[in-house]
Design a protein around this motif. Structure first.
Motif, PDB file in Angstrom:
ATOM      1  N   TYR A  63       6.677  -8.216   0.821  1.00 59.37           N
ATOM      2  CA  TYR A  63       7.888  -8.379   0.207  1.00 59.37           C
ATOM      3  C   TYR A  63       9.064  -7.513   0.754  1.00 59.37           C
ATOM      4  N   LEU A  64      10.045  -8.324   1.342  1.00 61.23           N
ATOM      5  CA  LEU A  64      11.333  -7.602   1.760  1.00 61.23           C
ATOM      6  C   LEU A  64      12.422  -7.581   0.488  1.00 61.23           C
ATOM      7  N   VAL A  85       8.666  -3.577   0.012  1.00 63.79           N
ATOM      8  CA  VAL A  85       7.758  -2.918  -1.074  1.00 63.79           C
ATOM      9  C   VAL A  85       6.541  -3.947  -0.759  1.00 63.79           C
ATOM     10  N   ILE A  87       3.758  -6.281  -3.193  1.00 62.47           N
ATOM     11  CA  ILE A  87       3.567  -6.733  -4.462  1.00 62.47           C
ATOM     12  C   ILE A  87       2.204  -7.386  -4.881  1.00 62.47           C
ATOM     13  N   LYS A  96       6.465   2.610  -0.995  1.00 63.36           N
ATOM     14  CA  LYS A  96       7.783   1.627  -0.438  1.00 63.36           C
ATOM     15  C   LYS A  96       8.314   2.345   0.595  1.00 63.36           C
TER      16      LYS A  96
END
Lengths: 171, 171, 379
Positions: A63-64, A85, A87, A96
């Motif tokens: 996840y950007l 991060v 997810i 992170k």
């Protein structure tokens, strides 16, 4: 904090740092505010590094969260900042990652990460529009917030507003 | 009945009940002000307060005001929100599409002179730099009561307008 | 001159449609685009073939303004980015400033922030509910939800002085304490809201017309949602149980018990159900917070001369998704760079995969289900 001393990091961050160092032993990994780790890379390391971040099972940053840039006028460079991060993955731990890339102000080019995270499409367009950093490989790099015919990149520190003055219209 | 006669402007003829004498100007103005259809045009935060003014507690419908989505069907354009360089052309196009008689209310600080965003690189300082404005309603955002006050002031302004009767040929 | 500039722009940006295709411009003034969003649609009859969002009609230079204002002066501008969820926008920013300055927020202030934040979530979802229903043609729901919103605004006014754009959160705490009678007012409101939610569910949730218009429309898969950076109800509607208040708790959210509603199919109906369930979860959180509200100061120790050093990225769960603020300080009392990560900006990229192949009328439902606020998209 020295990059060879990862024993100070909490356990899940140590795993992330170890996975990073697997492929990039020279990388300086700094802890930041809570669960964040910060790394600095150069623009040409960029495409492989991001792909590694997404595909390596110990990292799996799927996840950007954000792509942005800061104009360090005094130091003569831009800094492109990526916040990543994890997810929906099975990787344990909540590490992170902040990735920073410095680019010179007179030729600001960075490879695009749209192939790795499609969400970067609009985010990179915004950085291009407001800061003037070109993202090589972006499928549709044009202005997004400003008018199409706008000249200049407003968020730069040396931007000067040169619009002609408007006068009041009456009936 | 002479001009500047009784405040209401209507006199009931005692001899013939149900007959009212007045001036054409008063009737036209009264009908226009009592049925101001405003365009559903929401730019920014003030639009939410405009919606709240049209909704349950502060009802616009009791003034005869309903929202119309198309500028061709509306008499009043309330401009709620900041007009920026990209939007300015569109606001002018919308205004040009409205049929006369048409009025404009500039709602909120941003539409009056740019408000908290006055002077920024992308802001048109006030919608009156693009189209003529009849009533300015200050606030950030103005309370629904304030907007209603603005509309009532506009109604007074409409009552004071004159109509042009074209001169007969040959005079 | 203005006319040719606008039409010239339109012609330039349109891809040349084939014979049976039509280029339709939706917005920036349109009853259903929730603000100044422009969609450039290529349609075949009523079916959407391609879609390009055009934004920037509300770009108000927030990030440039933040560089020339002192730290507390930026808070009202944060309000005006996501003007329907002003508290969460302020929250991301003041959390970032507190981290850079090392300021501790007292417990009472944290609890007040949680209460006000959840009240804001309720207010924002009420407006979303009303306008979403209005777009689909159900005008009654709009009037009902605004009625509840007005009652909530009365409480907000007594507390903060404003109906919508509060300027209430401060670095180190909140602007003022809760007023006497706040707890009773809130409890009365929550009871009222629970009754009205039954009405709302009767209106829409089981309604056959509503279901036909929203089930199976605008589907986005789990993988696509993650890849495109979705967050909030859009991500949860696709089946990913990710909520920042649980995954990455900030403030005192780890002390409360609440669930995360997750949708199943990733369509408009799932996102609708997720948001309606969030009403109940917010009510739960507020009740717990009101019960456990500690005493003490509502503002921490903040140095008179604020100095921001370093950089930090804070994230907050707003009603729309993940709001982030990247704040860089250079040792002065003005931010050197304040970047605002807007969830709706990222969600706009989802419009094309969600909308292609659907009718224009379905586009309206899809836009409503993303809950777009243009102030946030354009900043």
């Amino acid at each position: 904090m020295s990059d060879h001393d990862t024993t100070q990091l909490p356990e899940h961050l140590q795993r992330v740092a170890a996975a990073l160092r697997d492929q990039y032993p020279q990388l300086a990994v700094e802890p930041k505010d809570g669960n964040w780790l910060e790394v600095k890379i150069s623009a040409d390391q960029s495409p492989e590094f991001f792909r590694y971040l997404k595909e390596h099972p110990g990292l799996a940053f799927d996840y950007l969260s954000d792509v942005t840039a800061v104009d360090y006028l005094e130091q003569g460079h831009f800094q492109v900042v990526y916040h990543l991060v994890r997810i929906g993955t099975n990787a344990k731990g909540r590490g992170k990652l902040v990735v920073k890339i410095d680019v010179p102000r007179d030729n600001p080019r960075v490879p695009s990460v749209v192939d790795v995270w499609p969400t970067a499409n609009f985010l990179e367009r915004e950085v291009y529009d407001l800061m003037g950093i070109t993202f090589d490989g972006h499928p549709d790099l044009r202005r997004i917030l400003m008018r199409e015919d706008w000249v200049g990149h407003p968020l730069r520190k040396d931007y000067v507003d040169q619009r002609p003055k408007r006068t009041r219209v009456t009936r | 009945m002479e001009e500047g006669g009784s405040a209401v402007g209507l006199i009931t003829h005692e001899a013939v009940p149900g007959v009212v004498t007045t001036s054409l100007r008063r009737v036209l103005n009264w009908s226009r002000k009592s049925s101001l259809w405003y365009m559903l045009f929401g730019i920014a935060c003030c639009a939410i307060e405009m919606m709240a003014t049209g909704a349950s507690r502060y009802d616009f419908d009791r003034f005869g005001m309903i929202f119309r989505a198309s500028p061709r069907q509306s008499d009043l354009m309330i401009v709620p929100g900041t007009v920026n360089e990209k939007m300015a052309d569109r606001v002018k196009v919308l205004y040009d599409q409205m049929a006369e008689p048409r009025w404009v209310i500039a709602m909120g600080g941003c539409a009056i002179n740019g408000g908290p965003y006055h002077g920024e690189y992308n802001i048109v300082d006030g919608v009156d730099k693009v189209i003529p404005v009849d009533v300015y309603v200050p606030g950030c955002p103005p309370r629904p009561e304030a907007l209603m006050h603005g509309v009532l002031l506009l109604q007074d302004k409409i009552m004071r307008e004159g109509i042009e009767i074209p001169a007969p040929a040959g005079r | 001159m203005a006319e040719t500039a606008v039409t010239g722009q339109l012609k330039q940006e349109a891809t040349t449609p084939a014979e049976h295709e039509l280029f339709v411009n939706m917005g920036p003034q349109h009853p259903s685009t929730h603000g100044v969003l422009r969609l450039m649609l290529t349609v075949d009859g009523e079916r959407v073939l391609s879609l390009k969002p055009d934004v920037g009609y509300l770009h108000r230079c927030f990030e440039k303004i933040a560089e020339r204002r002192s730290v507390p002066m930026v808070v009202p501008y944060c309000d005006r980015t996501d003007y329907l969820a002003a508290i969460t926008s302020e929250w991301a920013y003041v959390m970032a400033a507190e981290k850079l300055m090392g300021v501790e927020v007292p417990e009472r202030a944290e609890y007040i922030r949680v209460i006000v934040g959840e009240m804001q979530r309720i207010a924002s979802h009420l407006l979303w509910f009303g306008t979403f229903a209005l777009d689909l043609g159900a005008t009654t729901a709009f009037l009902y939800s605004f009625r509840e919103r007005e009652t909530l605004f009365d409480i907000f006014q007594k507390l903060t002085g404003a109906r919508m754009l509060y300027n209430y959160l401060r670095v180190g705490g909140v602007r003022n304490d809760l007023y006497d009678g706040f707890v009773e007012d809130m409890q009365r409101y929550l009871k009222l809201l629970e009754e009205k939610l039954i009405e709302y569910n009767n209106l829409l949730t089981g309604n056959r017309i509503f279901e036909t218009r929203t089930k199976g429309v605008g589907v986005i898969s789990k993988e696509d949602a993650l890849a495109y950076g979705a967050s909030g109800p859009v991500l949860r509607g696709s089946g990913v149980p990710h909520d920042l208040r649980k995954a990455d708790p900030y403030s005192v959210y780890d002390r409360f018990e609440f669930g995360i509603p997750v949708g199943e199919h990733g369509d408009v109906y799932s996102r609708f159900v997720v948001r309606v369930q969030e009403f109940y979860e917010s009510i739960k959180i507020i009740r717990q917070a009101l019960k456990d509200l500690p005493g003490g100061p509502w503002q921490g120790d903040v140095p008179r001369r604020m100095k921001l050093v370093g950089d930090v990225y804070t994230r907050v769960e707003s009603p729309r998704g993940e709001v982030g603020v990247y704040l860089v300080g250079d040792g002065s009392d003005q931010p050197y760079r304040c970047h605002y990560r807007s969830p709706c900006f990222v969600h706009l990229q989802l419009l094309e995969p969600m909308g292609v192949g659907h009718l224009i009328a379905d586009m309206v439902a899809i836009i409503g289900s993303i809950d777009i606020v243009m102030g946030e998209v354009d900043r």
